[in-house]
Design a protein around this motif. Sequence first.
Motif, PDB file in Angstrom:
ATOM      1  N   ASN A 146      24.740  63.456  97.193  1.00  0.00           N
ATOM      2  CA  ASN A 146      23.989  63.545  98.410  1.00  0.00           C
ATOM      3  C   ASN A 146      24.798  64.421  99.228  1.00  0.00           C
ATOM      4  O   ASN A 146      24.343  64.677 100.524  1.00  0.00           O
ATOM      5  N   ASN A 147      26.035  64.951  99.082  1.00  0.00           N
ATOM      6  CA  ASN A 147      26.419  66.129 100.270  1.00  0.00           C
ATOM      7  C   ASN A 147      25.672  67.095  99.962  1.00  0.00           C
ATOM      8  O   ASN A 147      25.338  67.805  99.156  1.00  0.00           O
ATOM      9  N   PRO A 148      25.262  67.615 101.191  1.00  0.00           N
ATOM     10  CA  PRO A 148      23.984  68.608 101.437  1.00  0.00           C
ATOM     11  C   PRO A 148      24.768  69.968 101.428  1.00  0.00           C
ATOM     12  O   PRO A 148      23.988  70.813 101.571  1.00  0.00           O
ATOM     13  N   ILE A 149      25.868  70.348 101.262  1.00  0.00           N
ATOM     14  CA  ILE A 149      26.632  71.666 101.511  1.00  0.00           C
ATOM     15  C   ILE A 149      26.956  72.589 100.584  1.00  0.00           C
ATOM     16  O   ILE A 149      27.132  73.914 100.748  1.00  0.00           O
TER      17      ILE A 149
ATOM     18  N   ARG B 108      25.404  57.494 105.891  1.00  0.00           N
ATOM     19  CA  ARG B 108      25.946  57.266 107.166  1.00  0.00           C
ATOM     20  C   ARG B 108      27.275  57.543 107.158  1.00  0.00           C
ATOM     21  O   ARG B 108      27.951  58.046 108.029  1.00  0.00           O
ATOM     22  N   THR B 109      27.736  57.186 105.960  1.00  0.00           N
ATOM     23  CA  THR B 109      29.343  57.537 105.560  1.00  0.00           C
ATOM     24  C   THR B 109      29.289  58.156 104.290  1.00  0.00           C
ATOM     25  O   THR B 109      28.577  57.986 103.510  1.00  0.00           O
ATOM     26  N   PHE B 110      30.659  58.793 103.966  1.00  0.00           N
ATOM     27  CA  PHE B 110      30.975  59.287 102.577  1.00  0.00           C
ATOM     28  C   PHE B 110      32.676  58.977 102.426  1.00  0.00           C
ATOM     29  O   PHE B 110      33.185  58.963 103.412  1.00  0.00           O
TER      30      PHE B 110
ATOM     31  N   GLY C 152      28.683  60.495 108.009  1.00  0.00           N
ATOM     32  CA  GLY C 152      28.128  61.420 107.174  1.00  0.00           C
ATOM     33  C   GLY C 152      26.789  61.950 107.531  1.00  0.00           C
ATOM     34  O   GLY C 152      26.692  61.790 108.689  1.00  0.00           O
ATOM     35  N   SER C 153      25.770  62.448 106.737  1.00  0.00           N
ATOM     36  CA  SER C 153      24.410  63.093 107.417  1.00  0.00           C
ATOM     37  C   SER C 153      23.814  62.112 108.173  1.00  0.00           C
ATOM     38  O   SER C 153      23.101  62.384 109.322  1.00  0.00           O
ATOM     39  N   GLY C 154      23.847  60.988 107.583  1.00  0.00           N
ATOM     40  CA  GLY C 154      22.904  59.672 108.100  1.00  0.00           C
ATOM     41  C   GLY C 154      23.174  59.373 109.845  1.00  0.00           C
ATOM     42  O   GLY C 154      22.581  59.231 110.391  1.00  0.00           O
TER      43      GLY C 154
END
Length: 264
Positions: free
Chosen positions: A43-46, A150-152, A162-164
Amino acid sequence: MTVEGVIVDLDGTVYHGETLLPGAASAIDVLRDRGLGICFFSNNPIHDGSEYVERLRGMGVDAREGEACSSGVVTREYLNGSHAEDNVFVIGSDQLRGLVEGTNARLVEDPAETDVLLASWTDGFHYHDMVDALRAVDDDTVFLGTDPDRTFPGEDGDPVPGSGAIINAVAGVIERDPDRILGKPSEIAVQAALERLGCAPADCVIVGDRLETDIAMGERNGMTTVLVRTGVSNERSLERSAVTPDYVIDSLADIEQVLTSLDR
């Protein structure tokens, strides 16, 4: 049951930051030996799929071209399919902007030109980003998030935002929830994973460290779900969650125990 494919989460399941978790590479070899399809899904978007394959190979994991996916890849595919020629304003990393530039949508720098507001993780998140969000959004603007995490797990395994967290901050200031969040556990993410595996949900195992994304995605779609204890979920979160994994193991290194159980 017959297992044909396995969706394997990355952050907190295979590695922490740049550190491969003990037994993870051998666990992937076990899946190979059984002839199972593999989809690595972060779920890491980069990063896109090829970058994850290269990263995993550099860690000594037998990853192969076409086997990796991410919320960034899903976002790119969704923009191509649903927002070609639309103006996309990004609150996120330079890497995500690069992914958007590779789509049929148009990346814009002026929030006043926005058709689609895309929010995601960036370690440079600033007050000015929330101002831009206010300028970008009107009644016709589509609001998207790359993923809900929300976190990773950070390099030492401890959680970092995180993104959330950023998507929630943007949603709070514009007083509006996202129209879609594209990473796991969305149906769009499910389709992306199953297309890569070429199997039905009932023949698929999903392994991950996060109850509300990895395990929820599997539970909603009839997959066998396996939670690992090497990431963000712990015994307390497991007790409090409405999502219940089929199996809980200490780490990915124990996946053969699950597969043997499913063979019976």
